[in-house]
Each structure stands twice: as C-alpha cells, then as structure tokens.
Write a protein that holds these residues in place. Structure first.
Motif, PDB file in Angstrom:
ATOM      1  N   ARG A   1      -6.605   3.171 -10.126  1.00 27.80           N
ATOM      2  CA  ARG A   1      -6.597   4.619  -9.698  1.00 27.80           C
ATOM      3  C   ARG A   1      -6.285   5.969 -10.392  1.00 27.80           C
ATOM      4  O   ARG A   1      -6.752   6.741 -10.221  1.00 27.80           O
ATOM      5  N   LEU A   2      -5.886   5.493 -11.567  1.00 22.95           N
ATOM      6  CA  LEU A   2      -5.248   6.323 -12.487  1.00 22.95           C
ATOM      7  C   LEU A   2      -6.327   6.472 -13.743  1.00 22.95           C
ATOM      8  O   LEU A   2      -6.634   5.526 -14.320  1.00 22.95           O
ATOM      9  N   SER A   3      -6.815   7.525 -14.206  1.00 26.42           N
ATOM     10  CA  SER A   3      -7.887   7.681 -15.261  1.00 26.42           C
ATOM     11  C   SER A   3      -6.970   7.942 -16.591  1.00 26.42           C
ATOM     12  O   SER A   3      -7.756   7.872 -17.748  1.00 26.42           O
ATOM     13  N   ASN A   4      -5.768   8.068 -16.745  1.00 23.20           N
ATOM     14  CA  ASN A   4      -4.920   8.212 -17.999  1.00 23.20           C
ATOM     15  C   ASN A   4      -4.065   7.307 -18.464  1.00 23.20           C
ATOM     16  O   ASN A   4      -3.017   7.278 -19.236  1.00 23.20           O
ATOM     17  N   VAL A   5      -4.474   5.721 -18.275  1.00 27.31           N
ATOM     18  CA  VAL A   5      -3.701   4.751 -18.554  1.00 27.31           C
ATOM     19  C   VAL A   5      -4.057   4.253 -19.869  1.00 27.31           C
ATOM     20  O   VAL A   5      -5.232   4.084 -20.335  1.00 27.31           O
ATOM     21  N   ALA A   6      -3.191   4.291 -20.907  1.00 31.73           N
ATOM     22  CA  ALA A   6      -3.405   3.808 -22.104  1.00 31.73           C
ATOM     23  C   ALA A   6      -2.755   2.686 -22.473  1.00 31.73           C
ATOM     24  O   ALA A   6      -3.273   2.045 -23.639  1.00 31.73           O
ATOM     25  N   GLY A   7      -2.090   1.809 -21.720  1.00 33.63           N
ATOM     26  CA  GLY A   7      -1.599   0.566 -22.065  1.00 33.63           C
ATOM     27  C   GLY A   7      -0.805  -0.127 -20.849  1.00 33.63           C
ATOM     28  O   GLY A   7      -0.264   0.724 -19.724  1.00 33.63           O
ATOM     29  N   PHE A   8      -0.720  -1.146 -20.710  1.00 30.26           N
ATOM     30  CA  PHE A   8      -0.089  -1.972 -19.808  1.00 30.26           C
ATOM     31  C   PHE A   8       1.014  -2.987 -20.059  1.00 30.26           C
ATOM     32  O   PHE A   8       0.493  -3.791 -20.953  1.00 30.26           O
ATOM     33  N   VAL A   9       2.120  -3.099 -19.658  1.00 33.33           N
ATOM     34  CA  VAL A   9       3.002  -4.194 -19.803  1.00 33.33           C
ATOM     35  C   VAL A   9       3.484  -4.951 -18.626  1.00 33.33           C
ATOM     36  O   VAL A   9       4.111  -4.322 -17.770  1.00 33.33           O
ATOM     37  N   GLY A  10       3.190  -6.115 -18.540  1.00 35.44           N
ATOM     38  CA  GLY A  10       3.714  -6.914 -17.228  1.00 35.44           C
ATOM     39  C   GLY A  10       4.927  -7.844 -17.678  1.00 35.44           C
ATOM     40  O   GLY A  10       4.803  -8.563 -18.539  1.00 35.44           O
TER      41      GLY A  10
ATOM     42  N   PRO B   1     -12.727  -7.989  -9.777  1.00 31.06           N
ATOM     43  CA  PRO B   1     -12.405  -7.745 -11.226  1.00 31.06           C
ATOM     44  C   PRO B   1     -11.199  -6.634 -11.448  1.00 31.06           C
ATOM     45  O   PRO B   1     -11.128  -6.047 -10.489  1.00 31.06           O
ATOM     46  N   LEU B   2     -10.418  -7.011 -12.643  1.00 31.46           N
ATOM     47  CA  LEU B   2      -9.598  -6.260 -12.784  1.00 31.46           C
ATOM     48  C   LEU B   2      -9.706  -5.777 -14.322  1.00 31.46           C
ATOM     49  O   LEU B   2      -9.270  -6.146 -15.185  1.00 31.46           O
ATOM     50  N   PRO B   3     -10.626  -4.625 -14.598  1.00 28.11           N
ATOM     51  CA  PRO B   3     -10.759  -4.278 -15.930  1.00 28.11           C
ATOM     52  C   PRO B   3      -9.634  -3.320 -16.430  1.00 28.11           C
ATOM     53  O   PRO B   3      -8.962  -2.580 -15.727  1.00 28.11           O
ATOM     54  N   MET B   4      -9.145  -3.670 -17.458  1.00 27.99           N
ATOM     55  CA  MET B   4      -8.085  -2.927 -18.294  1.00 27.99           C
ATOM     56  C   MET B   4      -8.600  -2.682 -19.654  1.00 27.99           C
ATOM     57  O   MET B   4      -8.072  -3.527 -20.699  1.00 27.99           O
TER      58      MET B   4
ATOM     59  N   ALA C   1       3.949   5.412  -5.914  1.00 27.82           N
ATOM     60  CA  ALA C   1       4.005   5.341  -7.416  1.00 27.82           C
ATOM     61  C   ALA C   1       2.918   6.217  -7.841  1.00 27.82           C
ATOM     62  O   ALA C   1       3.030   7.132  -8.806  1.00 27.82           O
ATOM     63  N   GLN C   2       1.814   6.290  -7.150  1.00 29.12           N
ATOM     64  CA  GLN C   2       0.906   7.317  -7.552  1.00 29.12           C
ATOM     65  C   GLN C   2       1.115   8.644  -7.708  1.00 29.12           C
ATOM     66  O   GLN C   2       0.865   9.403  -8.343  1.00 29.12           O
ATOM     67  N   ALA C   3       1.649   8.897  -6.590  1.00 24.73           N
ATOM     68  CA  ALA C   3       2.226  10.352  -6.079  1.00 24.73           C
ATOM     69  C   ALA C   3       3.312  10.866  -7.217  1.00 24.73           C
ATOM     70  O   ALA C   3       3.142  11.874  -7.538  1.00 24.73           O
ATOM     71  N   VAL C   4       4.200  10.014  -7.429  1.00 25.07           N
ATOM     72  CA  VAL C   4       5.202  10.350  -8.433  1.00 25.07           C
ATOM     73  C   VAL C   4       4.701  10.488  -9.802  1.00 25.07           C
ATOM     74  O   VAL C   4       5.025  11.329 -10.628  1.00 25.07           O
ATOM     75  N   ILE C   5       3.747   9.341 -10.274  1.00 22.68           N
ATOM     76  CA  ILE C   5       3.126   9.506 -11.571  1.00 22.68           C
ATOM     77  C   ILE C   5       2.322  10.867 -11.673  1.00 22.68           C
ATOM     78  O   ILE C   5       2.402  11.551 -12.722  1.00 22.68           O
ATOM     79  N   GLU C   6       1.459  11.231 -10.886  1.00 18.51           N
ATOM     80  CA  GLU C   6       0.703  12.306 -10.784  1.00 18.51           C
ATOM     81  C   GLU C   6       1.442  13.679 -10.620  1.00 18.51           C
ATOM     82  O   GLU C   6       1.080  14.775 -11.573  1.00 18.51           O
ATOM     83  N   ALA C   7       2.726  13.840 -10.128  1.00 18.23           N
ATOM     84  CA  ALA C   7       3.475  14.744 -10.206  1.00 18.23           C
ATOM     85  C   ALA C   7       4.390  15.024 -11.301  1.00 18.23           C
ATOM     86  O   ALA C   7       4.689  16.276 -11.878  1.00 18.23           O
TER      87      ALA C   7
ATOM     88  N   GLY D   1       0.723  -1.447  -0.029  1.00 14.77           N
ATOM     89  CA  GLY D   1      -0.105   0.003   0.086  1.00 14.77           C
ATOM     90  C   GLY D   1       0.784   1.076   0.085  1.00 14.77           C
ATOM     91  O   GLY D   1       0.566   2.254  -0.704  1.00 14.77           O
ATOM     92  N   ASP D   2       2.057   1.279   0.861  1.00 13.11           N
ATOM     93  CA  ASP D   2       2.726   2.260   1.068  1.00 13.11           C
ATOM     94  C   ASP D   2       3.337   2.715  -0.631  1.00 13.11           C
ATOM     95  O   ASP D   2       3.610   3.682  -1.217  1.00 13.11           O
ATOM     96  N   TRP D   3       3.837   1.552  -1.146  1.00 10.57           N
ATOM     97  CA  TRP D   3       4.649   1.674  -2.485  1.00 10.57           C
ATOM     98  C   TRP D   3       3.914   1.796  -3.649  1.00 10.57           C
ATOM     99  O   TRP D   3       4.241   2.890  -4.668  1.00 10.57           O
ATOM    100  N   ALA D   4       2.460   1.583  -3.611  1.00 13.00           N
ATOM    101  CA  ALA D   4       1.565   2.093  -4.573  1.00 13.00           C
ATOM    102  C   ALA D   4       1.040   3.474  -4.256  1.00 13.00           C
ATOM    103  O   ALA D   4       1.040   4.203  -5.336  1.00 13.00           O
TER     104      ALA D   4
END
Length: 246
Positions: free
Chosen positions: A113-122, A181-184, A83-89, A77-80
């Motif tokens: 959490r983010l509304s601007n995700v255009a793609g995901f690579v795992g 559910p994990l919608p992408m 991540a969110q703080a850095v991405i938004e900044a 939870g801390d690391w997420a």
C-alpha cells in the motif's frame, strides 16, 4: 514525558501514536495481536532510535493499548487501515517497517500500500495466522462455535484467552499475503526464535521462500521464544534494522 498524539482512524476510532524525530528513514514498529506500543521491543527500540538520532514511530491499533475501540470488534483489515492512517499522518519520507508477530502480517500488507518503504524487518512474523493458525487447527466444534455463535475463546500463554471472532476469520481471508506474489524490492530481514511456540520456524521458512526481494535473509536464533525480548534478541533487531537501512 512521552508526547502522545491522537488522530481519527479510518473507522472513526481514536488512534494513539508516539513519534520521535530524527533522521530518515523513520523506523515504524508494528506490534502483535493484543500487544501495544508500550511493549518491551517498542519501548527499547524507541530509546535506541533516540540515542542514535533515528526517527521512530510506535502506535496502537484500534482496540489495543490506549487507542479507542474494543479488541473483539477488530480484524486484520481494520488494523491494517489503522497502521496506514498513522504512518501516512506521522511520516513524509522513507520508512523501515518492523513488524512483530501479527505486526509482520500488517507490515507485509503495508508494503503493498505504501510507496515509501525502504526496508522490512519481521520478528516472528505471523502472516495469514487467522487462516493457517486459528482456522486450520480448530476442531469441528470450534469452527461451529465461530460460525454459529460468532466467536470462540482460545487459551493463551499470556494473561487472557484469545477471543477469535467470525469477523476476524472472514476478514482475514481477504488479507492473506502468502497466496499471491509478495514483492519487496528492498532489503528484508526475518528473525525467528527456535523456542517460539506461537509461530513455527516453518512459517518463517515459508515467508522466506515467498517474499520476492533482492536482499533477503532469515536468522534463526537458538533458544529465543516468541517474545524475542531478551537483551541479545533486542540487539539482533537493532542489527537487522541497521542492515535494511534504518
């Protein structure tokens, strides 16, 4: 000389990141458990992004790399939150999330959490590993040590043992992504090495089945290990980023 930027994270910890300007979407690299933004994949992808004119962001979670804090004090939870703080900044447009190992779990949380995700690579993505990897495979003595002593040390294939804390286990249960559910609704690529001894191909298949995406593909790379850092592996990552829109 790489310009390192710092911000204060959600828990007051100083967080470090490096942003390379270029065209959108910004490629965001999320590193793994005890890894940092100076790893082979992060640095290689930054150079590739610069050469091809793409925006790129890499960073260190709290307790990792040159960010502040102690690793043993952190949890998913801390690391997420970091991540969110850095991405938004650091970004203000669409992003492609590239998550390695634990970073694949963090990136999965970011898609909620983010509304601007255009793609995901795992890359050898390890969702829910604190529960399905650590806790499930602990002996009764190890479980007792975590709950009564607050932590247990596990052997690692890398330099130092993993210190698994009670807080990491308990918080991890609040961050699970494979139980709901994990919608992408964007392109997704999953990469997995067949010789990975840290994340199994069964985990990759479970994630493949679980993600709800209109454009989803899993690539199993014969002979690749968990680091997924050989030149041919790095090219697989580049191709995956190109395919999801990076």
């Amino acid at each position: 000389m790489t310009d390192i930027t710092h911000i204060d994270g959600p828990n007051g910890t100083r967080l470090a990141y490096v942003k390379t300007d270029g065209k959108d979407p910004t490629i965001v690299f999320l590193s793994g458990y005890k890894s940092d933004m100076e790893g082979t994949k992060a640095v290689h992808l930054e150079a590739w992004a610069r050469e091809t004119g793409r925006a790129f962001l890499r960073f260190d979670y709290s307790g990792h790399g040159i960010s502040g804090g102690m690793f043993e004090d952190g949890c998913i939870g801390d690391w997420a939150g970091d991540a969110q703080a850095v991405i938004e900044a650091a970004t203000d447009g669409p992003v492609v999330l590239v998550g390695s190992s634990m970073g694949g779990w963090i990136a999965s949380l970011m898609t909620r959490r983010l509304s601007n995700v255009a793609g995901f690579v795992g890359i050898a993505a390890a969702p829910d590993f604190t529960e399905d990897g650590f806790w499930t495979n602990f002996s009764e003595d190890q479980k007792r040590a975590v709950m009564e002593d607050g932590q247990v040390a596990l052997p690692s294939d890398y330099d130092e043992p993993y210190i698994v804390t009670k807080r990491l286990i308990e918080d991890g249960r609040n961050q699970l992504v494979l139980r709901s559910p994990l919608p992408m609704p964007f392109p997704v690529r999953l990469l997995q090495g067949t010789e990975d001894t840290s994340v199994s191909r069964e985990t990759a298949l479970r994630l493949l089945d679980h993600i709800d995406s209109p454009n989803l593909r899993l690539t199993l790379v014969k002979g690749a290990d968990h680091r997924f850092s050989e030149p041919e592996n790095l090219r697989h990552i580049e191709i995956a980023i190109e395919e999801v829109g990076g």
